[in-house]
Design a protein around this motif. Structure first.
Motif, PDB file in Angstrom:
ATOM      1  N   ARG A   1       0.824  -1.219   0.000  1.00 38.43           N
ATOM      2  CA  ARG A   1       0.000   0.000   0.000  1.00 38.43           C
ATOM      3  C   ARG A   1       0.855   1.265   0.000  1.00 38.43           C
ATOM      4  N   LEU A   2       1.987   1.220   0.694  1.00 36.05           N
ATOM      5  CA  LEU A   2       2.886   2.383   0.758  1.00 36.05           C
ATOM      6  C   LEU A   2       3.808   2.483  -0.451  1.00 36.05           C
ATOM      7  N   GLY A   3       3.720   1.503  -1.354  1.00 35.90           N
ATOM      8  CA  GLY A   3       4.552   1.526  -2.551  1.00 35.90           C
ATOM      9  C   GLY A   3       5.976   1.058  -2.316  1.00 35.90           C
ATOM     10  N   ILE A   4       6.203   0.346  -1.220  1.00 36.01           N
ATOM     11  CA  ILE A   4       7.543  -0.145  -0.894  1.00 36.01           C
ATOM     12  C   ILE A   4       7.780  -1.520  -1.509  1.00 36.01           C
ATOM     13  N   PHE A   5       6.778  -2.395  -1.452  1.00 34.64           N
ATOM     14  CA  PHE A   5       6.909  -3.763  -1.964  1.00 34.64           C
ATOM     15  C   PHE A   5       6.226  -3.880  -3.317  1.00 34.64           C
ATOM     16  N   PHE A   6       6.887  -4.588  -4.206  1.00 33.45           N
ATOM     17  CA  PHE A   6       6.336  -4.867  -5.526  1.00 33.45           C
ATOM     18  C   PHE A   6       6.542  -6.331  -5.851  1.00 33.45           C
ATOM     19  N   ARG A   7       5.643  -6.852  -6.651  1.00 35.14           N
ATOM     20  CA  ARG A   7       5.749  -8.242  -7.087  1.00 35.14           C
ATOM     21  C   ARG A   7       6.782  -8.308  -8.206  1.00 35.14           C
ATOM     22  N   GLY A   8       7.716  -9.233  -8.061  1.00 34.59           N
ATOM     23  CA  GLY A   8       8.695  -9.454  -9.119  1.00 34.59           C
ATOM     24  C   GLY A   8       8.177 -10.502 -10.089  1.00 34.59           C
ATOM     25  N   ASP A   9       8.296 -10.246 -11.366  1.00 39.80           N
ATOM     26  CA  ASP A   9       7.864 -11.218 -12.367  1.00 39.80           C
ATOM     27  C   ASP A   9       8.956 -12.239 -12.608  1.00 39.80           C
ATOM     28  N   THR A  10       8.566 -13.501 -12.599  1.00 38.99           N
ATOM     29  CA  THR A  10       9.489 -14.583 -12.888  1.00 38.99           C
ATOM     30  C   THR A  10       8.720 -15.720 -13.527  1.00 38.99           C
ATOM     31  N   GLU A  11       9.393 -16.502 -14.311  1.00 39.25           N
ATOM     32  CA  GLU A  11       8.762 -17.636 -14.978  1.00 39.25           C
ATOM     33  C   GLU A  11       8.396 -18.750 -14.004  1.00 39.25           C
ATOM     34  N   LEU A  12       8.964 -18.726 -12.816  1.00 43.45           N
ATOM     35  CA  LEU A  12       8.760 -19.808 -11.858  1.00 43.45           C
ATOM     36  C   LEU A  12       7.493 -19.661 -11.028  1.00 43.45           C
ATOM     37  N   MET A  13       6.841 -18.517 -11.110  1.00 42.71           N
ATOM     38  CA  MET A  13       5.653 -18.275 -10.294  1.00 42.71           C
ATOM     39  C   MET A  13       4.382 -18.500 -11.104  1.00 42.71           C
ATOM     40  N   THR A  14       3.278 -18.762 -10.399  1.00 43.74           N
ATOM     41  CA  THR A  14       2.014 -19.055 -11.070  1.00 43.74           C
ATOM     42  C   THR A  14       1.432 -17.838 -11.779  1.00 43.74           C
ATOM     43  N   GLY A  15       1.724 -16.658 -11.294  1.00 43.35           N
ATOM     44  CA  GLY A  15       1.129 -15.448 -11.854  1.00 43.35           C
ATOM     45  C   GLY A  15      -0.215 -15.117 -11.234  1.00 43.35           C
ATOM     46  N   ILE A  16      -0.666 -15.953 -10.307  1.00 44.22           N
ATOM     47  CA  ILE A  16      -1.947 -15.724  -9.632  1.00 44.22           C
ATOM     48  C   ILE A  16      -1.728 -14.746  -8.478  1.00 44.22           C
ATOM     49  N   LEU A  17      -2.554 -13.715  -8.433  1.00 47.31           N
ATOM     50  CA  LEU A  17      -2.471 -12.732  -7.358  1.00 47.31           C
ATOM     51  C   LEU A  17      -3.669 -12.907  -6.431  1.00 47.31           C
ATOM     52  N   ILE A  18      -3.407 -12.859  -5.123  1.00 49.21           N
ATOM     53  CA  ILE A  18      -4.505 -12.938  -4.153  1.00 49.21           C
ATOM     54  C   ILE A  18      -4.908 -11.543  -3.676  1.00 49.21           C
ATOM     55  N   ALA A  19      -4.078 -10.582  -4.003  1.00 48.78           N
ATOM     56  CA  ALA A  19      -4.344  -9.162  -3.769  1.00 48.78           C
ATOM     57  C   ALA A  19      -3.412  -8.417  -4.722  1.00 48.78           C
ATOM     58  N   PRO A  20      -3.648  -7.138  -4.949  1.00 53.26           N
ATOM     59  CA  PRO A  20      -2.726  -6.407  -5.821  1.00 53.26           C
ATOM     60  C   PRO A  20      -1.281  -6.527  -5.332  1.00 53.26           C
ATOM     61  N   GLU A  21      -0.398  -6.940  -6.219  1.00 55.49           N
ATOM     62  CA  GLU A  21       1.033  -7.105  -5.941  1.00 55.49           C
ATOM     63  C   GLU A  21       1.349  -8.211  -4.931  1.00 55.49           C
ATOM     64  N   LEU A  22       0.378  -9.046  -4.582  1.00 53.09           N
ATOM     65  CA  LEU A  22       0.594 -10.124  -3.611  1.00 53.09           C
ATOM     66  C   LEU A  22       0.349 -11.471  -4.299  1.00 53.09           C
ATOM     67  N   PRO A  23       1.432 -12.162  -4.658  1.00 52.94           N
ATOM     68  CA  PRO A  23       1.288 -13.430  -5.374  1.00 52.94           C
ATOM     69  C   PRO A  23       0.802 -14.565  -4.471  1.00 52.94           C
ATOM     70  N   LEU A  24       0.225 -15.551  -5.084  1.00 49.04           N
ATOM     71  CA  LEU A  24      -0.270 -16.739  -4.388  1.00 49.04           C
ATOM     72  C   LEU A  24       0.824 -17.387  -3.537  1.00 49.04           C
ATOM     73  N   GLU A  25       2.043 -17.336  -4.007  1.00 42.72           N
ATOM     74  CA  GLU A  25       3.148 -18.006  -3.319  1.00 42.72           C
ATOM     75  C   GLU A  25       3.549 -17.340  -2.004  1.00 42.72           C
ATOM     76  N   GLU A  26       3.231 -16.071  -1.839  1.00 46.12           N
ATOM     77  CA  GLU A  26       3.687 -15.327  -0.656  1.00 46.12           C
ATOM     78  C   GLU A  26       3.234 -15.932   0.674  1.00 46.12           C
ATOM     79  N   PRO A  27       1.953 -16.289   0.862  1.00 43.74           N
ATOM     80  CA  PRO A  27       1.585 -16.906   2.145  1.00 43.74           C
ATOM     81  C   PRO A  27       2.338 -18.220   2.402  1.00 43.74           C
ATOM     82  N   PHE A  28       2.615 -18.987   1.369  1.00 39.92           N
ATOM     83  CA  PHE A  28       3.365 -20.229   1.554  1.00 39.92           C
ATOM     84  C   PHE A  28       4.804 -19.942   1.965  1.00 39.92           C
TER      85      PHE A  28
END
Length: 109
Positions: A54-81
């Protein structure tokens, strides 16, 4: 869409569970307390992530290894895991380290 990173995280969590089970360090010592601690840690770090996004400090990095599914803006599915793994690792390392150090101290005497 690739799920390599998610798969690696799930394998790492499973490996932590095997170590935990073998030495009864966290969940196999007291499952209710461990679940509570893990949930609190996950909620703390997810809140931290969401505030950083929300403060613009964290951003999602794009990589071929991730699903690309977001559970919130800039928050990938993999983050909670990842956060579960991080908390679980910490909660296995602490009692494991204490056990190793206490045995080491016992051998010195």
């Amino acid at each position: 869409m690739n799920s390599g990173y998610l798969l690696v995280l799930l394998v790492a969590i499973a490996c932590m569970a095997l170590i935990d089970r073998r030495y009864r360090l966290f969940f196999w010592r007291d499952a209710r307390r461990a679940g509570l601690v893990l949930a609190i840690g996950l909620l703390f770090f997810l809140t931290w992530d969401l505030l950083g996004i929300r403060l613009g400090i964290f951003f999602r990095g794009d990589t071929e290894l991730m699903t690309g599914i977001l559970i919130a803006p800039e928050l990938p599915l993999e983050e909670p895991f990842f956060l579960i793994f991080l908390c679980y690792l910490t909660m296995v390392l602490i009692p494991g380290s204490e056990r190793i150090l206490s045995r080491r101290e016992g051998h010195r005497r």
